[in-house]
Design an enzyme around this catalytic site. Sequence first.
Site, PDB file in Angstrom:
ATOM      1  CG  ASN A 175      -1.834   1.203   1.307  1.00  0.00           C
ATOM      2  OD1 ASN A 175      -2.553   1.493   0.352  1.00  0.00           O
ATOM      3  ND2 ASN A 175      -1.804   1.924   2.425  1.00  0.00           N
TER       4      ASN A 175
ATOM      5  CG  HIS B  64      -0.460   6.237   4.703  1.00  0.00           C
ATOM      6  ND1 HIS B  64      -1.841   6.266   4.792  1.00  0.00           N
ATOM      7  CD2 HIS B  64      -0.001   7.133   5.600  1.00  0.00           C
ATOM      8  CE1 HIS B  64      -2.184   7.139   5.720  1.00  0.00           C
ATOM      9  NE2 HIS B  64      -1.102   7.687   6.219  1.00  0.00           N
TER      10      HIS B  64
HETATM   11  C1  GRF Z   1      -3.172   9.490  -2.798  1.00  0.00           C
HETATM   12  O1  GRF Z   1      -2.942  10.547  -1.901  1.00  0.00           O
HETATM   13  C2  GRF Z   1      -2.606   8.216  -2.231  1.00  0.00           C
HETATM   14  O2  GRF Z   1      -1.499   8.420  -1.394  1.00  0.00           O
HETATM   15  C3  GRF Z   1      -3.710   7.708  -1.402  1.00  0.00           C
HETATM   16  O3  GRF Z   1      -4.870   7.955  -2.197  1.00  0.00           O
HETATM   17  C4  GRF Z   1      -4.674   9.199  -2.881  1.00  0.00           C
HETATM   18  C5  GRF Z   1      -5.196   9.127  -4.304  1.00  0.00           C
HETATM   19  O4  GRF Z   1      -4.406   8.235  -5.008  1.00  0.00           O
HETATM   20  N1  GRF Z   1      -3.500   6.318  -1.081  1.00  0.00           N
HETATM   21  P1  GRF Z   1      -4.629   7.950  -6.604  1.00  0.00           P
HETATM   22  O5  GRF Z   1      -4.474   9.256  -7.328  1.00  0.00           O
HETATM   23  O6  GRF Z   1      -6.027   7.392  -6.763  1.00  0.00           O
HETATM   24  O7  GRF Z   1      -3.554   6.967  -6.955  1.00  0.00           O
END
Ligand code: GRF
Length: 197
Positions: free
Chosen positions: A108, A110
């Site tokens: 994952n 984060h």
């Molecule tokens: C990002 O901030 C990521 O760190 C978190 O979800 C947000 C959106 O991610 N896990 P994405 O643009 O859908 O990859």
Amino acid sequence: MKRIGVLVSGGGTNLQAIIDAQHSGIIKSGEVVTVVSNKKGVYALERAKQNGIEGVVIEKKAFATPEDFDEALTAHMKSRNVDLIVMAGFLCIAGDKLLEAYPDRIINIHPSLIPSFCGPGFYGLKVHEAALNYGVKVSGATVHYVNKVVDGGRIIAQKAVYVQDGDTPEILQKRIMEEAEWKILPEAVEKICSSLK
Ligand code: GRF
């Protein structure tokens, strides 16, 4: 070539970073073979389609119990012979069946330096709001293995990003995505895929 399954819930910029890394050669030991969203109509599914990758929707509300949802996710990944699961902006918690089927094979991303600003309720902009409210001078992103504890698995990679005067949660989120998430996630995917038996 290891087979990667990506779990998404939104815009898919981290999925895009993985796809771009495959094309640029940063990721050469794995390939994304399926993208699963728990929500319909998210742009991450469009990104998959644009790149000729299967995109499917498996919605939690379509199942009688969370266990059935967990079973469906697991069955899908097994049916695609996935070796590594990447949660990229995925907003559901991994269930026991998925964890049992993929021990140390689920990672994952984060958007903070774990153990700060993580755990239940810390997702998306909420993470950056908490960091700015606390007044930290440095934040960043973390790639970690997924286990039963939300954001609690072994850390694989981290990258620090300086908070700047005037940062809003949106500005900080964008900087952490650009300078940290989109770099350390593809690098971690390659590192793991190249080491998998
Ligand atoms: C990002 O901030 C990521 O760190 C978190 O979800 C947000 C959106 O991610 N896990 P994405 O643009 O859908 O990859």
